[in-house]
Design a protein around this motif. Structure first.
Motif, PDB file in Angstrom:
ATOM      1  N   GLN A 172       3.841   3.418  -9.452  1.00 55.06           N
ATOM      2  CA  GLN A 172       3.771   2.552  -8.286  1.00 55.06           C
ATOM      3  C   GLN A 172       3.877   3.385  -7.011  1.00 55.06           C
ATOM      4  O   GLN A 172       4.800   4.185  -6.866  1.00 55.06           O
ATOM      5  N   GLN A 173       2.934   3.171  -6.092  1.00 51.94           N
ATOM      6  CA  GLN A 173       2.927   3.888  -4.823  1.00 51.94           C
ATOM      7  C   GLN A 173       2.939   2.897  -3.676  1.00 51.94           C
ATOM      8  O   GLN A 173       2.263   1.873  -3.738  1.00 51.94           O
ATOM      9  N   PHE A 174       3.716   3.209  -2.625  1.00 55.02           N
ATOM     10  CA  PHE A 174       3.967   2.258  -1.549  1.00 55.02           C
ATOM     11  C   PHE A 174       3.610   2.855  -0.187  1.00 55.02           C
ATOM     12  O   PHE A 174       4.498   3.202   0.605  1.00 55.02           O
ATOM     13  N   GLY A 204      -2.419  11.406   6.172  1.00 57.14           N
ATOM     14  CA  GLY A 204      -1.431  11.255   7.224  1.00 57.14           C
ATOM     15  C   GLY A 204      -0.608   9.993   7.162  1.00 57.14           C
ATOM     16  O   GLY A 204       0.187   9.711   8.080  1.00 57.14           O
ATOM     17  N   PHE A 205      -0.741   9.213   6.085  1.00 53.87           N
ATOM     18  CA  PHE A 205       0.032   7.983   5.950  1.00 53.87           C
ATOM     19  C   PHE A 205       1.394   8.276   5.329  1.00 53.87           C
ATOM     20  O   PHE A 205       1.518   9.130   4.439  1.00 53.87           O
ATOM     21  N   SER A 206       2.401   7.555   5.778  1.00 56.68           N
ATOM     22  CA  SER A 206       3.746   7.696   5.216  1.00 56.68           C
ATOM     23  C   SER A 206       3.903   6.789   4.001  1.00 56.68           C
ATOM     24  O   SER A 206       3.140   5.843   3.806  1.00 56.68           O
ATOM     25  N   LEU A 207       4.936   7.084   3.194  1.00 53.23           N
ATOM     26  CA  LEU A 207       5.257   6.289   2.016  1.00 53.23           C
ATOM     27  C   LEU A 207       6.607   5.618   2.215  1.00 53.23           C
ATOM     28  O   LEU A 207       7.555   6.252   2.703  1.00 53.23           O
ATOM     29  N   ARG A 208       6.701   4.365   1.849  1.00 52.41           N
ATOM     30  CA  ARG A 208       7.963   3.618   2.012  1.00 52.41           C
ATOM     31  C   ARG A 208       9.047   4.146   1.075  1.00 52.41           C
ATOM     32  O   ARG A 208      10.214   4.235   1.452  1.00 52.41           O
ATOM     33  N   TYR A 209       8.673   4.468  -0.159  1.00 52.46           N
ATOM     34  CA  TYR A 209       9.620   4.982  -1.146  1.00 52.46           C
ATOM     35  C   TYR A 209       9.072   6.278  -1.730  1.00 52.46           C
ATOM     36  O   TYR A 209       7.858   6.446  -1.870  1.00 52.46           O
ATOM     37  N   ASP A 210       9.969   7.153  -2.115  1.00 51.27           N
ATOM     38  CA  ASP A 210       9.550   8.423  -2.715  1.00 51.27           C
ATOM     39  C   ASP A 210       9.372   8.227  -4.219  1.00 51.27           C
ATOM     40  O   ASP A 210      10.147   8.730  -5.034  1.00 51.27           O
ATOM     41  N   CYS A 228      -0.725   0.130  -7.794  1.00 52.98           N
ATOM     42  CA  CYS A 228      -0.100   0.288  -9.108  1.00 52.98           C
ATOM     43  C   CYS A 228      -1.147   0.704 -10.132  1.00 52.98           C
ATOM     44  O   CYS A 228      -2.180   0.035 -10.288  1.00 52.98           O
ATOM     45  N   THR A 229      -0.897   1.804 -10.812  1.00 54.49           N
ATOM     46  CA  THR A 229      -1.787   2.237 -11.892  1.00 54.49           C
ATOM     47  C   THR A 229      -1.214   1.806 -13.236  1.00 54.49           C
ATOM     48  O   THR A 229      -0.068   1.363 -13.327  1.00 54.49           O
ATOM     49  N   SER A 230      -2.011   1.956 -14.285  1.00 55.16           N
ATOM     50  CA  SER A 230      -1.558   1.550 -15.616  1.00 55.16           C
ATOM     51  C   SER A 230      -2.050   2.536 -16.661  1.00 55.16           C
ATOM     52  O   SER A 230      -2.790   3.486 -16.361  1.00 55.16           O
ATOM     53  N   TRP A 231      -1.672   2.243 -17.881  1.00 56.76           N
ATOM     54  CA  TRP A 231      -2.106   3.038 -19.033  1.00 56.76           C
ATOM     55  C   TRP A 231      -3.631   3.082 -19.141  1.00 56.76           C
ATOM     56  O   TRP A 231      -4.190   4.016 -19.718  1.00 56.76           O
ATOM     57  N   ALA A 232      -4.316   2.086 -18.573  1.00 51.92           N
ATOM     58  CA  ALA A 232      -5.766   1.957 -18.735  1.00 51.92           C
ATOM     59  C   ALA A 232      -6.541   2.261 -17.461  1.00 51.92           C
ATOM     60  O   ALA A 232      -7.767   2.103 -17.440  1.00 51.92           O
ATOM     61  N   THR A 233      -5.875   2.704 -16.397  1.00 58.94           N
ATOM     62  CA  THR A 233      -6.563   2.988 -15.145  1.00 58.94           C
ATOM     63  C   THR A 233      -7.643   4.044 -15.353  1.00 58.94           C
ATOM     64  O   THR A 233      -7.393   5.099 -15.940  1.00 58.94           O
ATOM     65  N   LYS A 234      -8.839   3.754 -14.872  1.00 57.68           N
ATOM     66  CA  LYS A 234      -9.973   4.678 -15.034  1.00 57.68           C
ATOM     67  C   LYS A 234      -9.963   5.713 -13.912  1.00 57.68           C
ATOM     68  O   LYS A 234      -9.823   5.378 -12.735  1.00 57.68           O
ATOM     69  N   GLU A 235     -10.148   6.970 -14.294  1.00 63.13           N
ATOM     70  CA  GLU A 235     -10.134   8.040 -13.298  1.00 63.13           C
ATOM     71  C   GLU A 235     -11.246   7.869 -12.281  1.00 63.13           C
ATOM     72  O   GLU A 235     -11.057   8.172 -11.094  1.00 63.13           O
TER      73      GLU A 235
END
Length: 346
Positions: free
Chosen positions: A289-291, A278-284, A324-331
């Motif tokens: 990158q998620q905000f 139920g949280f909104s996002l500042r940018y689509d 922020c995720t990256s090329w190495a972010t672990k699932e």
């Protein structure tokens, strides 16, 4: 602590490290004149579908932006950018330090549109005292933007058309270019960007490399003496082969796109979890990158186990933050975050 505050927290992809180790004791010419840099250039030219592109390897993004922009502008000219653009907000006045003003345009989502550029250009030249103001000399954009948004092919085509009509070189900052290309919202390819921009760069620092950015110069008028300017700005790495090896590894069989896609997939999982709660996002943003806009007490709770970046205050009780995720972010790290989001009190 699981870190989501940036996309350069890890070192480098293991295949890059392995390649550096394997070639460690080889002797090669310096300053990017080695066979690894040349192989990397050829891979990138093929990916861009431009045989005569000039390609140069620099170490970091600010150094790259400064070198490119100052090489194009004359002393009385400035760089047109979104007010949220990286060169306007996050480079400590690096462009201004070269003697060039950043001419900002209003933007909420991080993008600028062709009509804005045309209006700024016309306003300058229709001013009877235009010699007393900074002349627009190029247009700077990034893909994705500082806010994680991306340009569509039609938007970039319109922007490119206006820039050509106004004789303003179009420069694209690609520090996170792989993540922009991997976005499901983006219909741009690397070949499209090469066709529509005068100069752009392909970021490595944030996408699997230890460090490094690959500058791609398409416009023949901007190629002359660029190596002189790299050297003058302190960007010419003596052990240039370290850059070439990294970009060769990233582009020889699609690793660049593979790791970029992984980061975006991880970010979309996080995005979905916040939205479902139920949280909104500042940018689509459909990139890495998620905000989310979160209550301050939720930020305190999540910060017990996760690091993320404060972006802006919305009101007394809510703030925008960046995950922020990256090329190495672990699932498994993403899954743990999702579990904790689901367990937050509504």
């Amino acid at each position: 602590m699981i870190r989501f505050e940036n996309d350069y927290a890890e070192g480098a992809h293991k295949r890059i490290l392995q390649r550096i180790m394997e070639t460690n004791e080889e002797q090669t010419p310096g300053y990017g004149m080695d066979e690894y840099c040349e192989k990397a250039r050829n891979y990138i030219r093929k990916a861009c579908d431009v045989e005569n592109a000039d390609i140069h390897f620099l170490v970091g993004g600010t150094q790259t932006n400064t070198t490119i922009i100052s090489s194009i502008l004359r002393p009385h000219q400035g760089a047109v950018a979104a007010i949220t653009g990286h060169i306007a907000v996050h480079e400590t006045g690096a462009i201004e330090a070269t003697g060039h003003k950043v001419l900002t345009l209003p933007s909420d989502d991080g993008k600028i549109q062709a009509a804005q550029v045309k209006e700024l250009f016309d306003t300058h030249w229709n001013d009877g005292a235009h010699e007393h103001t900074v002349q627009p000399g190029l247009v700077y954009i990034s893909h994705p933007t500082e806010n994680g948004t991306t340009y569509s092919k039609s938007e970039l085509e319109e922007l490119s058309k206006v820039c050509k009509e106004c004789d303003l070189p179009l420069v694209l900052d690609g520090a996170r270019l792989g993540y922009g290309l991997a976005s499901k919202d983006s219909d741009l390819s690397l070949a499209d960007i090469a066709r529509l921009c005068d100069v752009f760069y392909i970021g490595g620092t944030k996408i699997g490399a230890l460090f490094g950015e690959a500058v791609v110069i398409i416009n023949d008028n901007l190629k002359k003496d660029f190596r002189y300017l790299i050297k003058q700005k302190g960007g010419m790495l003596a052990k240039g082969r370290l850059l070439g090896i990294q970009f060769e590894t990233l582009f020889e069989d699609g690793l660049y796109y593979e790791v970029s896609t992984h980061a975006v997939e991880m970010a979309m999982m996080i995005r979905e979890a916040f939205v479902e709660k139920g949280f909104s996002l500042r940018y689509d943003s459909k990139t890495n990158q998620q905000f989310p806009i979160l209550p301050n007490d939720v930020l305190v709770k999540l910060s017990e186990n996760y690091s993320f970046t404060f972006w802006e205050k919305v009101n007394l009780t809510h703030s925008v933050v960046r995950f922020c995720t990256s090329w190495a972010t672990k699932e498994e790290h993403v899954e743990k975050l999702i579990k904790d989001i689901k367990e937050l009190e509504s």
